[in-house]
Write a protein that holds these residues in place. Structure first.
Motif, PDB file in Angstrom:
ATOM      1  N   VAL A 280      71.898  32.981  37.903  1.00  0.00           N
ATOM      2  CA  VAL A 280      72.846  31.854  37.917  1.00  0.00           C
ATOM      3  C   VAL A 280      74.208  32.388  37.466  1.00  0.00           C
ATOM      4  N   THR A 281      75.261  31.620  37.721  1.00  0.00           N
ATOM      5  CA  THR A 281      76.593  32.038  37.274  1.00  0.00           C
ATOM      6  C   THR A 281      76.733  31.727  35.776  1.00  0.00           C
ATOM      7  N   ALA A 282      77.790  32.262  35.174  1.00  0.00           N
ATOM      8  CA  ALA A 282      78.035  32.006  33.748  1.00  0.00           C
ATOM      9  C   ALA A 282      78.224  30.504  33.522  1.00  0.00           C
ATOM     10  N   GLY A 283      78.923  29.858  34.444  1.00  0.00           N
ATOM     11  CA  GLY A 283      79.144  28.417  34.322  1.00  0.00           C
ATOM     12  C   GLY A 283      77.832  27.644  34.424  1.00  0.00           C
ATOM     13  N   GLU A 284      76.981  28.052  35.360  1.00  0.00           N
ATOM     14  CA  GLU A 284      75.680  27.385  35.528  1.00  0.00           C
ATOM     15  C   GLU A 284      74.806  27.590  34.283  1.00  0.00           C
ATOM     16  N   TYR A 285      74.877  28.783  33.702  1.00  0.00           N
ATOM     17  CA  TYR A 285      74.111  29.062  32.476  1.00  0.00           C
ATOM     18  C   TYR A 285      74.491  28.060  31.386  1.00  0.00           C
ATOM     19  N   GLU A 286      75.789  27.890  31.190  1.00  0.00           N
ATOM     20  CA  GLU A 286      76.266  26.945  30.158  1.00  0.00           C
ATOM     21  C   GLU A 286      75.828  25.524  30.485  1.00  0.00           C
ATOM     22  N   GLU A 287      75.926  25.163  31.763  1.00  0.00           N
ATOM     23  CA  GLU A 287      75.560  23.822  32.217  1.00  0.00           C
ATOM     24  C   GLU A 287      74.057  23.555  31.968  1.00  0.00           C
ATOM     25  N   ILE A 288      73.232  24.544  32.269  1.00  0.00           N
ATOM     26  CA  ILE A 288      71.781  24.392  32.079  1.00  0.00           C
ATOM     27  C   ILE A 288      71.472  24.232  30.588  1.00  0.00           C
ATOM     28  N   LYS A 289      72.126  25.047  29.769  1.00  0.00           N
ATOM     29  CA  LYS A 289      71.865  24.985  28.329  1.00  0.00           C
ATOM     30  C   LYS A 289      72.275  23.621  27.769  1.00  0.00           C
ATOM     31  N   GLU A 290      73.430  23.163  28.212  1.00  0.00           N
ATOM     32  CA  GLU A 290      73.934  21.862  27.764  1.00  0.00           C
ATOM     33  C   GLU A 290      72.992  20.734  28.196  1.00  0.00           C
ATOM     34  N   GLN A 291      72.558  20.797  29.455  1.00  0.00           N
ATOM     35  CA  GLN A 291      71.640  19.756  29.949  1.00  0.00           C
ATOM     36  C   GLN A 291      70.308  19.811  29.208  1.00  0.00           C
ATOM     37  N   ALA A 292      69.803  21.021  28.946  1.00  0.00           N
ATOM     38  CA  ALA A 292      68.520  21.156  28.240  1.00  0.00           C
ATOM     39  C   ALA A 292      68.615  20.523  26.848  1.00  0.00           C
ATOM     40  N   LEU A 293      69.735  20.732  26.162  1.00  0.00           N
ATOM     41  CA  LEU A 293      69.909  20.151  24.820  1.00  0.00           C
ATOM     42  C   LEU A 293      70.065  18.632  24.899  1.00  0.00           C
ATOM     43  N   ALA A 294      70.718  18.160  25.964  1.00  0.00           N
ATOM     44  CA  ALA A 294      70.854  16.703  26.147  1.00  0.00           C
ATOM     45  C   ALA A 294      69.479  16.078  26.409  1.00  0.00           C
ATOM     46  N   VAL A 295      68.671  16.743  27.229  1.00  0.00           N
ATOM     47  CA  VAL A 295      67.302  16.257  27.488  1.00  0.00           C
ATOM     48  C   VAL A 295      66.540  16.206  26.157  1.00  0.00           C
ATOM     49  N   ASN A 296      66.692  17.251  25.362  1.00  0.00           N
ATOM     50  CA  ASN A 296      65.984  17.302  24.077  1.00  0.00           C
ATOM     51  C   ASN A 296      66.341  16.118  23.182  1.00  0.00           C
ATOM     52  N   GLN A 297      67.622  15.802  23.118  1.00  0.00           N
ATOM     53  CA  GLN A 297      68.057  14.682  22.264  1.00  0.00           C
ATOM     54  C   GLN A 297      67.400  13.374  22.683  1.00  0.00           C
ATOM     55  N   VAL A 298      67.401  13.123  23.975  1.00  0.00           N
ATOM     56  CA  VAL A 298      66.837  11.867  24.487  1.00  0.00           C
ATOM     57  C   VAL A 298      65.319  11.847  24.291  1.00  0.00           C
ATOM     58  N   LEU A 299      64.667  12.958  24.640  1.00  0.00           N
ATOM     59  CA  LEU A 299      63.203  12.981  24.569  1.00  0.00           C
ATOM     60  C   LEU A 299      62.703  12.936  23.133  1.00  0.00           C
ATOM     61  N   ARG A 300      63.396  13.618  22.230  1.00  0.00           N
ATOM     62  CA  ARG A 300      62.979  13.588  20.817  1.00  0.00           C
ATOM     63  C   ARG A 300      62.932  12.165  20.317  1.00  0.00           C
ATOM     64  N   LYS A 301      63.993  11.410  20.654  1.00  0.00           N
ATOM     65  CA  LYS A 301      64.103  10.017  20.203  1.00  0.00           C
ATOM     66  C   LYS A 301      63.018   9.169  20.880  1.00  0.00           C
ATOM     67  N   THR A 302      62.851   9.362  22.181  1.00  0.00           N
ATOM     68  CA  THR A 302      61.841   8.594  22.933  1.00  0.00           C
ATOM     69  C   THR A 302      60.450   8.822  22.343  1.00  0.00           C
ATOM     70  N   PHE A 303      60.121  10.088  22.092  1.00  0.00           N
ATOM     71  CA  PHE A 303      58.790  10.382  21.551  1.00  0.00           C
ATOM     72  C   PHE A 303      58.670   9.917  20.097  1.00  0.00           C
ATOM     73  N   ALA A 304      59.746  10.053  19.329  1.00  0.00           N
ATOM     74  CA  ALA A 304      59.691   9.609  17.922  1.00  0.00           C
ATOM     75  C   ALA A 304      59.395   8.108  17.862  1.00  0.00           C
ATOM     76  N   GLU A 305      59.991   7.346  18.764  1.00  0.00           N
ATOM     77  CA  GLU A 305      59.736   5.899  18.799  1.00  0.00           C
ATOM     78  C   GLU A 305      58.282   5.604  19.167  1.00  0.00           C
ATOM     79  N   ALA A 306      57.632   6.573  19.802  1.00  0.00           N
ATOM     80  CA  ALA A 306      56.217   6.423  20.160  1.00  0.00           C
ATOM     81  C   ALA A 306      55.316   7.081  19.112  1.00  0.00           C
ATOM     82  N   GLY A 307      55.895   7.487  17.974  1.00  0.00           N
ATOM     83  CA  GLY A 307      55.104   8.092  16.892  1.00  0.00           C
ATOM     84  C   GLY A 307      54.717   9.531  17.167  1.00  0.00           C
ATOM     85  N   LEU A 308      55.473  10.185  18.054  1.00  0.00           N
ATOM     86  CA  LEU A 308      55.143  11.566  18.429  1.00  0.00           C
ATOM     87  C   LEU A 308      56.292  12.506  18.114  1.00  0.00           C
ATOM     88  N   GLU A 309      55.928  13.730  17.749  1.00  0.00           N
ATOM     89  CA  GLU A 309      56.914  14.776  17.481  1.00  0.00           C
ATOM     90  C   GLU A 309      56.974  15.705  18.689  1.00  0.00           C
TER      91      GLU A 309
END
Ligand code: UDP
Length: 238
Positions: free
Chosen positions: A143-172
């Protein structure tokens, strides 16, 4: 929307073309594999559970402003998705130590990782999916340097949403794997998000409801997956 030709047959999922060149059908089988595909079994009903869980999580992500290839489910075992060119990367996000990072770095399990760690692996069965540094990715021109940054940013954004979603379901949410593609020149989250690709522990414990039950022969796999779905539906917005 009907299946046309088979575009890609993975170990557990198949991707089919449709009459629309921009859309595909992702179909979940009942197969489960681990250890580079060496351990495998068929668990009747698993495909349906994964389809439902992935659809629910992609929907939550979309509501939170994180797009993916998911459009809608098609029956029990399939979903309509946006077509993307698969990038040969497996992106892993870790909130706690477990699995390969413990073996690689000599760490004990269940150590909190803050800020969350993003790792890139080369999606290549013959090479057993080796860990890649940023320089390896550049050297291989994956991937390009820009795509690398974009993927990393999106992965962290997914993590934020999923952590909260699972925490509300009593899951880590301990860790998980994502895949990305290119669609119309942009990076797009693809594949699935499910207990096949996440480590999920009951909050405050290390009791696993995910594929570790299969990897370690440590419990009823389908019962774990069913519990993940029920917990997520219990917190679903009506
Ligand atoms: N994972 C996955 N597919 C892979 C490798 C890992 O879905 O080919 C997921 C795995 O289920 C876990 C996370 O990514 O939730 C981290 O996996 P790890 O690197 O610890 O590898 P493992 O020890 O599970 O083989």
């Amino acid at each position: 929307m009907h299946k046309k030709e088979l575009l890609h047959a993975g170990k557990v999922k198949a991707i089919w073309a449709t009459a629309d060149p921009d859309l595909c059908i992702a179909e979940f089988s009942d197969r489960i594999t681990a250890g580079d595909g060496l351990k495998k079994a068929d668990l009747p009903g698993k495909g349906r559970l994964l389809n439902q869980i992935s659809a629910l999580l992609f929907t939550r992500l979309a509501e939170a402003g994180v797009p993916s290839h998911f459009i809608r489910t098609l029956g029990d075992n399939a979903m309509l998705v946006r077509k993307a060119q698969l990038l040969p990367l497996e992106v892993i996000v870790r909130n706690r130590t477990a699995g390969s990072i413990c073996r690689r770095l000599g760490l004990g399990p269940n150590i909190r990782i803050e800020p969350p760690l993003v790792e890139f692996y080369y999606k290549n069965d013959a090479l057993h999916d080796p860990l890649l540094t940023r320089d390896h990715i550049a050297m291989l021109a994956l991937v390009t340097a820009g795509e690398y940054e974009e993927i990393k940013e999106q992965a962290l954004a997914v993590n934020q949403v999923l952590r909260k979603t699972f925490a509300e379901a009593g899951l880590e949410l301990v860790d998980f794997k994502l895949e990305f593609g290119r669609a119309q020149g942009s990076i797009l989250l693809i594949d699935e998000i499910s207990p096949d690709t996440c480590r999920l522990w009951i909050q405050g414990t290390t009791a696993s409801l995910d594929k570790d039950r299969f990897r370690n022969d440590s419990g009823d796999v389908l019962a774990g997956y069913r519990e993940v779905l029920q917990r997520l539906q219990g917190t679903a917005k009506q």
